[in-house]
Write a protein that holds these residues in place. Sequence first.
Motif, mmCIF file in Angstrom:
data_model
loop_
_atom_site.group_PDB
_atom_site.id
_atom_site.type_symbol
_atom_site.label_atom_id
_atom_site.label_comp_id
_atom_site.label_asym_id
_atom_site.label_seq_id
_atom_site.Cartn_x
_atom_site.Cartn_y
_atom_site.Cartn_z
ATOM 1 N N PRO A 1 101.015 34.216 39.779
ATOM 2 C CA PRO A 1 102.439 33.933 39.132
ATOM 3 C C PRO A 1 102.690 34.596 37.852
ATOM 4 N N GLN A 2 101.783 35.336 37.166
ATOM 5 C CA GLN A 2 102.201 35.616 35.667
ATOM 6 C C GLN A 2 101.221 36.782 35.412
ATOM 7 N N LEU A 3 101.451 38.075 35.479
ATOM 8 C CA LEU A 3 100.336 39.354 35.057
ATOM 9 C C LEU A 3 100.745 39.694 33.683
ATOM 10 N N ASN A 4 101.462 38.969 32.978
ATOM 11 C CA ASN A 4 101.519 39.388 31.598
ATOM 12 C C ASN A 4 100.514 38.695 30.891
ATOM 13 N N SER A 5 99.484 39.514 30.474
ATOM 14 C CA SER A 5 98.241 38.953 29.951
ATOM 15 C C SER A 5 98.587 38.126 28.722
ATOM 16 N N MET A 6 99.693 38.265 28.204
ATOM 17 C CA MET A 6 99.913 37.398 26.722
ATOM 18 C C MET A 6 100.443 35.829 27.208
ATOM 19 N N LYS A 7 100.809 35.938 28.547
ATOM 20 C CA LYS A 7 101.222 34.630 29.073
ATOM 21 C C LYS A 7 100.480 33.852 30.218
ATOM 22 N N ALA A 8 99.846 34.710 30.687
ATOM 23 C CA ALA A 8 98.768 34.099 32.093
ATOM 24 C C ALA A 8 97.895 32.970 31.674
ATOM 25 N N THR A 9 97.979 32.090 32.663
ATOM 26 C CA THR A 9 97.291 30.897 32.429
ATOM 27 C C THR A 9 96.391 30.599 33.499
ATOM 28 N N TRP B 1 98.539 40.540 20.355
ATOM 29 C CA TRP B 1 98.127 39.337 19.714
ATOM 30 C C TRP B 1 99.058 38.759 18.786
ATOM 31 N N GLN B 2 99.999 39.603 18.144
ATOM 32 C CA GLN B 2 101.040 38.914 17.321
ATOM 33 C C GLN B 2 102.067 38.532 18.344
ATOM 34 N N ASN B 3 102.177 38.870 19.524
ATOM 35 C CA ASN B 3 103.523 38.735 20.482
ATOM 36 C C ASN B 3 102.918 37.505 21.240
ATOM 37 N N ALA B 4 101.384 37.341 21.349
ATOM 38 C CA ALA B 4 101.232 36.147 22.269
ATOM 39 C C ALA B 4 101.256 34.849 21.051
ATOM 40 N N LEU B 5 101.162 35.288 19.778
ATOM 41 C CA LEU B 5 101.233 33.907 19.151
ATOM 42 C C LEU B 5 102.816 33.783 18.434
ATOM 43 N N ASP B 6 103.555 34.579 18.732
ATOM 44 C CA ASP B 6 104.892 34.267 18.589
ATOM 45 C C ASP B 6 105.414 33.105 19.279
ATOM 46 N N PRO B 7 105.947 32.178 18.465
ATOM 47 C CA PRO B 7 106.527 30.973 19.256
ATOM 48 C C PRO B 7 107.621 31.160 20.433
ATOM 49 N N ALA B 8 108.236 32.440 20.279
ATOM 50 C CA ALA B 8 109.220 32.582 21.083
ATOM 51 C C ALA B 8 108.681 33.263 22.515
ATOM 52 N N THR B 9 107.315 33.558 22.475
ATOM 53 C CA THR B 9 106.742 33.853 23.839
ATOM 54 C C THR B 9 106.620 32.765 24.580
ATOM 55 N N ALA B 10 106.087 31.836 23.776
ATOM 56 C CA ALA B 10 105.605 30.318 24.311
ATOM 57 C C ALA B 10 104.501 30.573 25.403
ATOM 58 N N ILE C 1 93.949 30.392 21.983
ATOM 59 C CA ILE C 1 92.822 30.769 22.005
ATOM 60 C C ILE C 1 92.672 31.926 20.741
ATOM 61 N N LEU C 2 93.799 32.276 20.130
ATOM 62 C CA LEU C 2 93.512 33.405 19.201
ATOM 63 C C LEU C 2 93.646 32.719 17.946
ATOM 64 N N TYR C 3 93.363 31.103 17.669
ATOM 65 C CA TYR C 3 93.295 30.649 16.548
ATOM 66 C C TYR C 3 92.335 30.925 15.616
ATOM 67 N N PRO C 4 91.042 31.235 16.243
ATOM 68 C CA PRO C 4 90.126 31.779 15.179
ATOM 69 C C PRO C 4 90.401 32.872 14.138
ATOM 70 N N ILE C 5 91.630 33.728 14.562
ATOM 71 C CA ILE C 5 92.158 34.593 13.615
ATOM 72 C C ILE C 5 92.733 34.061 12.430
ATOM 73 N N LYS C 6 92.812 34.656 11.421
ATOM 74 C CA LYS C 6 93.421 34.058 10.201
ATOM 75 C C LYS C 6 95.077 34.088 10.325
ATOM 76 N N ASN C 7 95.523 32.865 9.915
ATOM 77 C CA ASN C 7 96.970 32.596 10.136
ATOM 78 C C ASN C 7 97.426 32.390 11.311
ATOM 79 N N ALA C 8 96.525 32.507 12.474
ATOM 80 C CA ALA C 8 97.187 32.372 14.099
ATOM 81 C C ALA C 8 97.872 31.387 14.246
ATOM 82 N N GLU C 9 97.144 30.056 13.812
ATOM 83 C CA GLU C 9 97.618 28.687 14.104
ATOM 84 C C GLU C 9 99.222 28.472 13.410
ATOM 85 N N GLU C 10 99.067 28.947 12.213
ATOM 86 C CA GLU C 10 100.303 28.693 11.374
ATOM 87 C C GLU C 10 101.604 29.505 11.878
#
Length: 534
Positions: A41-49, A113-122, A128-137
């Motif tokens: 369904p999704q081969l964009n690694s930033m969005k694949a689940t 990593w920045q793009n995966a965390l961008d809320p617009a990417t959804a 899973i990137l939250y261990p990186i500083k500021n990722a969750e915010e």
Amino acid sequence: MRILLAALLLSAISQAMAQVNASSIDYDTQTITIALAQEPPQLNSMKATDQVSILLLGHVMEGLTRYGRRNDIKPGVAERWKINDKDATFWLRKDAMWSDGVGVTAHDFVFAWQNALDPATASEYAFILYPIKNAEEINKGNLPTSQLGVTAVGDYTLKIELERPTQYFLKLTAFSTYFPVRRNFFESRGDRFASEASDLVYNGPFRITDWVHSASLRMARNDHYWDRDNITLNAINADYITEDTRTHFNLFIDGRIAITGLNGETYKDALTQKFRIRLFTTGSVFFLEYNHRPERITSNVNIRRAIQHVFDPTEMVNKVLATPGNLAGESLFPVWLAGVKGKFRSEYPAPLPTLDLKKAKEYLDKAKQELGLDEIPALILLVGDSPTASKQSEYLQGLLKSKLDLDIKIDTQTFKQRLSKMTSGDFDIVGAGWGPDFDDIMTFGDLFASWNLNNRGRYENAEYDRNVRTAMDSLDPKIRMDAMAELQRILYEDAVILPQYEQGIIYLQHPKLKGVVRRVVGPDPDYTYARVVE
């Protein structure tokens, strides 16, 4: 007559196995043919689940690290690293290339990593990137992506600030959300990125050369891969895409695919035909997930408890699945997970409901009172379109009707559409499962945290979230496992899910196909180091 028929049957089997040759494997060209259960369904690694997409991505992409032949973490794009409680540094190899010959750089990881965390990417895996500083915010929209604690120091050094000490951080770097994405290629494709074989650029052992949607897919060896000399297969042809296990079995018998899974029916046929049956415990758990959104009837805890007290996972395993290797579901946390000194489930046994029809009916009556209903309307059970899913859903439909007079409407969907409906919340109950993303108990523990978008039923519990945070923030195994035990208790007492089984699979593999790695963690099956022998 029986002896004669047996002899004829064995002769036919021998002939059939003799046909399992060039069409499924080819020694001279080092090519194998397989079948996929679903269209990825999704081969964009930033969005694949999903499992199928992540399986393919594990063959055509590579992160800082990867899984080796013995399921251990090995250098990938990074040739070495240094990690402590506060930060991590990865030094990238200079011979890592994209499939078009452009070098892979530290900037590709920063962008991905920045793009995966961008809320617009959804991205449903942003957490899973939250261990990186500021990722969750950043993911919550409170900070710009530029504030992520990751920096490219030149082209070949990646520096990472950690939000908190994370003892399993290295294991995360092999997961697909941590894969690199090249910015100029991504931007050149726009919305088409990863939608076709030509709309991706690859840095893994293989590359997708042909992709006929819902029909076939071909992966060829990536000649620009840094470790290409250790890759034997020249091509992996996924010539068939179907969930039907009977079709897979027949394709194997006809010599058209080199590996196939078995279900209850085909297992009996394989036994009759005396094939060598292989067994593998996947490490995954399967369960019914409820929709906890307020407008759904299943948001009522007492209706969930009623179902909990009439469902027998042992019967599900023995009579419905009816294949070796499966274990009755007792917890979200499978038996193989490590605890403080031994196995988590040995140290912290899962609380178990009793089969108690009287108590179940009492819970159901209480649910009706709380909901202000004389009768519970039909509940929608969302499932996939595989024969196994159909068999399980029909069993549950019959069980709940006979025990509790609950009507279940089965909503059968293709794999991709089922994922879409799960995400949008278009279900009351959904047949779901979870496999480990990395080798730590947290890969199961944070699944029902409120911020995890893979929590498709949108369960929210402040105490649950608090215990997840406790386990995240500590390096002490006892503190972490005590917190996980609390999660296990909450899941049971709140009847968040209905555990069904821990998956064991049985399968057939061509005897001349060697080096296929079965993995609990990572892409499974992994054909990266496979080969065809004479």
